[in-house]
Design an enzyme around this catalytic site. Structure first.
Site, PDB file in Angstrom:
ATOM      1  N   SER A 171       0.764  -1.096  -0.039  1.00  0.00           N
ATOM      2  CA  SER A 171      -0.067  -0.050   0.073  1.00  0.00           C
ATOM      3  C   SER A 171       0.939   1.305   0.079  1.00  0.00           C
ATOM      4  O   SER A 171       0.429   2.349  -0.202  1.00  0.00           O
ATOM      5  CB  SER A 171      -0.746   0.057   1.274  1.00  0.00           C
ATOM      6  OG  SER A 171      -0.019   0.123   2.306  1.00  0.00           O
ATOM      7  N   HIS A 192      -3.771  -4.068  -4.320  1.00  0.00           N
ATOM      8  CA  HIS A 192      -4.011  -3.287  -2.991  1.00  0.00           C
ATOM      9  C   HIS A 192      -5.272  -3.787  -2.426  1.00  0.00           C
ATOM     10  O   HIS A 192      -6.121  -3.067  -2.827  1.00  0.00           O
ATOM     11  CB  HIS A 192      -3.454  -1.836  -3.076  1.00  0.00           C
ATOM     12  CG  HIS A 192      -3.736  -1.355  -1.779  1.00  0.00           C
ATOM     13  ND1 HIS A 192      -4.083   0.076  -1.564  1.00  0.00           N
ATOM     14  CD2 HIS A 192      -3.487  -1.713  -0.651  1.00  0.00           C
ATOM     15  CE1 HIS A 192      -4.307   0.225  -0.264  1.00  0.00           C
ATOM     16  NE2 HIS A 192      -3.751  -0.712   0.347  1.00  0.00           N
ATOM     17  N   GLU A 204      -7.406  -1.957  -5.387  1.00  0.00           N
ATOM     18  CA  GLU A 204      -6.789  -1.020  -6.402  1.00  0.00           C
ATOM     19  C   GLU A 204      -5.600  -1.921  -7.385  1.00  0.00           C
ATOM     20  O   GLU A 204      -4.889  -2.515  -6.531  1.00  0.00           O
ATOM     21  CB  GLU A 204      -5.973  -0.085  -5.659  1.00  0.00           C
ATOM     22  CG  GLU A 204      -7.058   0.901  -5.103  1.00  0.00           C
ATOM     23  CD  GLU A 204      -6.248   1.982  -4.127  1.00  0.00           C
ATOM     24  OE1 GLU A 204      -6.678   3.220  -4.001  1.00  0.00           O
ATOM     25  OE2 GLU A 204      -5.171   1.502  -3.379  1.00  0.00           O
ATOM     26  N   ASN A 242      -5.178   6.121  -0.726  1.00  0.00           N
ATOM     27  CA  ASN A 242      -4.120   6.867   0.137  1.00  0.00           C
ATOM     28  C   ASN A 242      -3.694   8.229  -0.490  1.00  0.00           C
ATOM     29  O   ASN A 242      -3.234   9.029   0.381  1.00  0.00           O
ATOM     30  CB  ASN A 242      -3.257   6.039   0.558  1.00  0.00           C
ATOM     31  CG  ASN A 242      -3.692   4.812   1.311  1.00  0.00           C
ATOM     32  OD1 ASN A 242      -4.314   4.824   2.131  1.00  0.00           O
ATOM     33  ND2 ASN A 242      -3.270   3.379   1.236  1.00  0.00           N
TER      34      ASN A 242
END
Length: 344
Positions: A171, A192, A204, A242
């Site tokens: 990540s 991810h 992801e 993120n």
């Protein structure tokens, strides 16, 4: 990195989210998983695979890896799933996590005992990396340490057949850097998952400049086939979630530095005004201020001209003082275990 947070309260009742694997485990899959959880037990799901990944390997059975292994085995699309840990104690811990999770589904009549037996029987638990040599897809879920991942991919590259596709669940690290370690960058992507894997729908799927487009599409299809919702992203810091969420938390800290608003008022404003289940400072405390600090400093070091990447003064001060949030008992808030108290 942050596995999940912008999820509504029904999910938060089941599991608290974290960064880099910090979580309170929730063992139920979501409604999109192929084994199903509503309307009583369902038959074991089986289908032909568009991705063409018949055999699967999972490297690392920690917080994320055991969930990926369970969900993939439960999808029924793989003839075999090989779960690898180099040390027996970590292998046993991962196996126990999966067994407890599956047993909970059976006890709640969300999975039949026969299907649970088939799911577990489809997984080979091993400390012998050579058992991954014939895997069509290997998903890596070891800790976020680039030196460790370099060793893992160097060994995988020399162990697995040339056509094996590698996928990292990182990540926070560069997919391209790990692809170079593997010696097969064209057969390398990121996948991810979010925590807890059994519950969270999003994955992801990350493509580098060297990823073979056909391999990337196969990985994207695989995520669909195991019951998740894939989204496509280039190899950019933080990917999608993120990249948006961490700078939001850092901006909240900079507001504290400037005295623009109090910790309480910042968090309650985001809860009531933006509809998020917890404010950015509450979230940062929960997942660990040291983790947030490591993310921020790493991004600043690698991308010094990116204005969204900053290290707020209050964050640095708290980390240096050992005030790491929930895990230390104090951060932006006072904590009693997982129970948040008043702002400091």
């Amino acid at each position: 990195m942050i596995r999940s947070i912008l999820t509504r309260s029904p999910v938060l009742k089941g599991a608290a989210r974290g960064v880099g694997g910090s979580t309170l485990s929730c063992l139920e899959p979501n409604n999109s998983t192929t084994i199903g959880i509503s309307g009583g037990p369902k038959e074991f799901f089986s289908t032909s695979s568009k991705s063409g990944f018949d055999s699967l390997g999972v490297v690392g059975l920690g917080l994320m890896g055991h969930g990926i292994c369970q969900v993939a085995a439960g999808s029924g699309i793989h003839s075999s799933v090989v779960a690898f840990e180099p040390e027996q104690r970590f292998l046993d811990m991962g196996k126990e996590r999966i067994e407890k999770s599956v047993a909970k589904l059976v006890s709640k009549e969300k999975l039949t005992q026969n299907d649970a037996d088939r799911l577990l029987g489809n997984i080979t638990f091993t400390t012998d990396i050579s058992q991954l040599k014939d895997a069509d897809l290997v998903v890596e879920a070891v800790i976020e340490n680039l030196d460790l991942k370099e060793k893992v991919y160097d060994e995988l590259g020399s162990t697995c057949k040339p056509e094996t596709v590698f996928a990292s669940n990182t990540s926070s690290l560069s997919i391209a850097e790990m692809a170079a370690f593997s010696g097969r960058p064209e057969n390398f992507v990121g996948v991810h998952f979010f925590n807890p894997v059994q519950l969270m729908k999003l994955v992801e799927v990350i493509q580098t400049d060297q990823s073979d487009p056909a391999v990337f599409e196969r990985a994207f299809n695989w995520v669909h086939e195991i019951g998740k919702v894939p989204v496509k992203c280039r190899d950019t810091p933080g990917f999608i979630v993120n990249r948006l969420l961490v700078p939001n938390c850092l901006q909240a800290m900079q507001m504290v530095d400037r005295g623009d608003a109090t910790v309480h008022d910042i968090d309650i404003s985001m809860q009531l005004g933006a509809g998020v289940p917890m404010g950015p400072l509450h979230l940062s405390d929960y997942v660990g201020l040291d983790t947030m600090y490591n993310i921020a400093t790493g991004w600043v070091d690698k991308f010094p001209t990116e204005p969204a990447f900053v290290v707020p003064k209050c964050l640095e001060e708290k980390v240096k003082a050992g005030h790491l949030g929930r895990k230390s008992g104090t951060g932006f808030y006072k904590w009693d275990g997982d129970r948040r108290g008043d702002p400091v």
